[in-house]
Enzyme design. Sequence first.
Site, PDB file in Angstrom:
ATOM      1  N   ASP A  43       0.775  -1.254   0.000  1.00  0.00           N
ATOM      2  CA  ASP A  43       0.000   0.000   0.000  1.00  0.00           C
ATOM      3  C   ASP A  43       0.804   1.301   0.000  1.00  0.00           C
ATOM      4  O   ASP A  43       1.753   1.441   0.781  1.00  0.00           O
ATOM      5  CB  ASP A  43      -0.852   0.085   1.268  1.00  0.00           C
ATOM      6  CG  ASP A  43      -1.536  -1.201   1.633  1.00  0.00           C
ATOM      7  OD1 ASP A  43      -1.475  -2.162   0.864  1.00  0.00           O
ATOM      8  OD2 ASP A  43      -2.141  -1.241   2.718  1.00  0.00           O
ATOM      9  N   GLU A 212     -10.407  -2.356   4.300  1.00  0.00           N
ATOM     10  CA  GLU A 212      -9.078  -1.842   4.624  1.00  0.00           C
ATOM     11  C   GLU A 212      -8.891  -0.458   4.003  1.00  0.00           C
ATOM     12  O   GLU A 212      -9.652  -0.053   3.126  1.00  0.00           O
ATOM     13  CB  GLU A 212      -7.988  -2.773   4.059  1.00  0.00           C
ATOM     14  CG  GLU A 212      -8.078  -4.197   4.576  1.00  0.00           C
ATOM     15  CD  GLU A 212      -6.973  -5.117   4.049  1.00  0.00           C
ATOM     16  OE1 GLU A 212      -6.458  -5.911   4.838  1.00  0.00           O
ATOM     17  OE2 GLU A 212      -6.651  -5.058   2.855  1.00  0.00           O
TER      18      GLU A 212
END
Length: 494
Positions: A43, A212
């Site tokens: 990420d 998420e």
Amino acid sequence: MKRITSICAGIILLLASCTTLPATDEPYRPAYHFTPASGWMNDPNGMVYVDGEYHLFYQYNPADIVWGPMHWGHAVSTDLMHWTHLPVALYPDSLGTIFSGSAVIDKENTAGFGANALVAIFTSAGKSQTQSIAYSTDRGRTFTKYAGNPVLTDSVPDFRDPKVFWYEPLKRWTMILAVGQEMRIYSSPDLKAWTYRSSFGAGQGAHGGVWECPDLFELPGEGTDETRWVLLCNLNPGGPFGGSGTQYFTGTFDGNSFTNEAPGEVTKWMDWGKDNYATVTWSNAPRQRRIALGWMSNWQYADKVPTQHFRSANTVPRDLSLYRRADGGIYLQSAPSSELFALRGKAKKQAAITVDRTYNVGELLADTDGVYELEMTLTDLTAEVAGFALFNDGGDRVDCYYNQMERALYFDRTKSGPTAFSPDFPAVTSAPVEQGDTLSLRLLVDRASIELFINGGREVMTNLVFPAVPYNRISFYAKGGTFNVSSTLYPYKP
Ligand code: FRU
């Protein structure tokens, strides 16, 4: 002897993985896209703009090309396109490894770390997941972890990825946090003491996996002067074609809770490919820009893709805006950030041709080294299926075709090159396309990925591909009718 050999091999591997590698060191190293010099990345984290620099932090395992103890890697750019690698910003500590999060500029010194301190808010992943903060007063070059960490705890196992922003009407910080399959909202006067305000998620959108990496921001409304709030929600698994995906909601936010303006509607996907995940946006970007960046992979096979010294690239940055579809719904448009224009080499234009069955366009893609931007405009569509294939002499090909009856654009990577590293990799993805007289496509082809922007980014499809050699040919084809197409190719210019 065998043991000594394997120890030596281990040391060599470790040294190799710590070396900083040049940008073109292997066939699948992209040019338009950010990659770590070596090691594993997932990420994007802590994206914030300050003092003329875009900061990009990221989930990073410097010691291997698979996921492992998470650090925050760090790079900066003045134009979102050319990145300078900086030393690791945050290392694991006694509270755990450093999972995803965000960063803010504390202009008013609410936290007491100094006016304009750059404050990172992240998840400490230890025995449990808790939220911690760290600050920098030297333009993000070094960080000090707050001695009172963690600043937010709970007994829920999936409790992570804080995105923090200043909410001016109530003059306080807001945090949106992913908790199981919902998003929670907290607020704070000083980034240290957090109060729970609300939860969003039950009965809303897709729930095929854990939620998420949230984001929550305001965008100008389409055609009027009202604004709308957008809630980004990454989920894994449960994406539109299996594995990871990014959905979003539009609505209102009053400083305490987010309200979806269209509950029960179809799931709104931000990207219709398999490889756009963990999408979040830059804080504090100039001129009210809302710039998004995703991790260009999928948890189904991210640790199996055939790169050698690094794993994963990000998408290109995309400027977000809202538009209204004919059905009245409000949707998110993701246009490649305009800084990308500076990477265009000399244009090669292909005048309009009428496609009836198959039409090979010989030279269009010659000499590009697999890194190019291709724009095409399709008009006068009578064909049931209007398509094109990018291919190479070895038989690797990607097929993109528009089915007019279904109003869907397909992307077939089943024969795109080596795909056997994961059964989840060969795939055909598709995006809905609004009815219109013309179809404009912009493709960003970058050695190991293709981003396809439809009608200015009203829909996007991001897919990885691993051709044995670059796709250097293109052919157009029509079934059940004809269409006209003109195209322009821009080779990559560093
Ligand atoms: C999303 C994610 C986050 C987490 C991070 C760990 O890809 O699972 O929820 O913080 O990756 O690396």
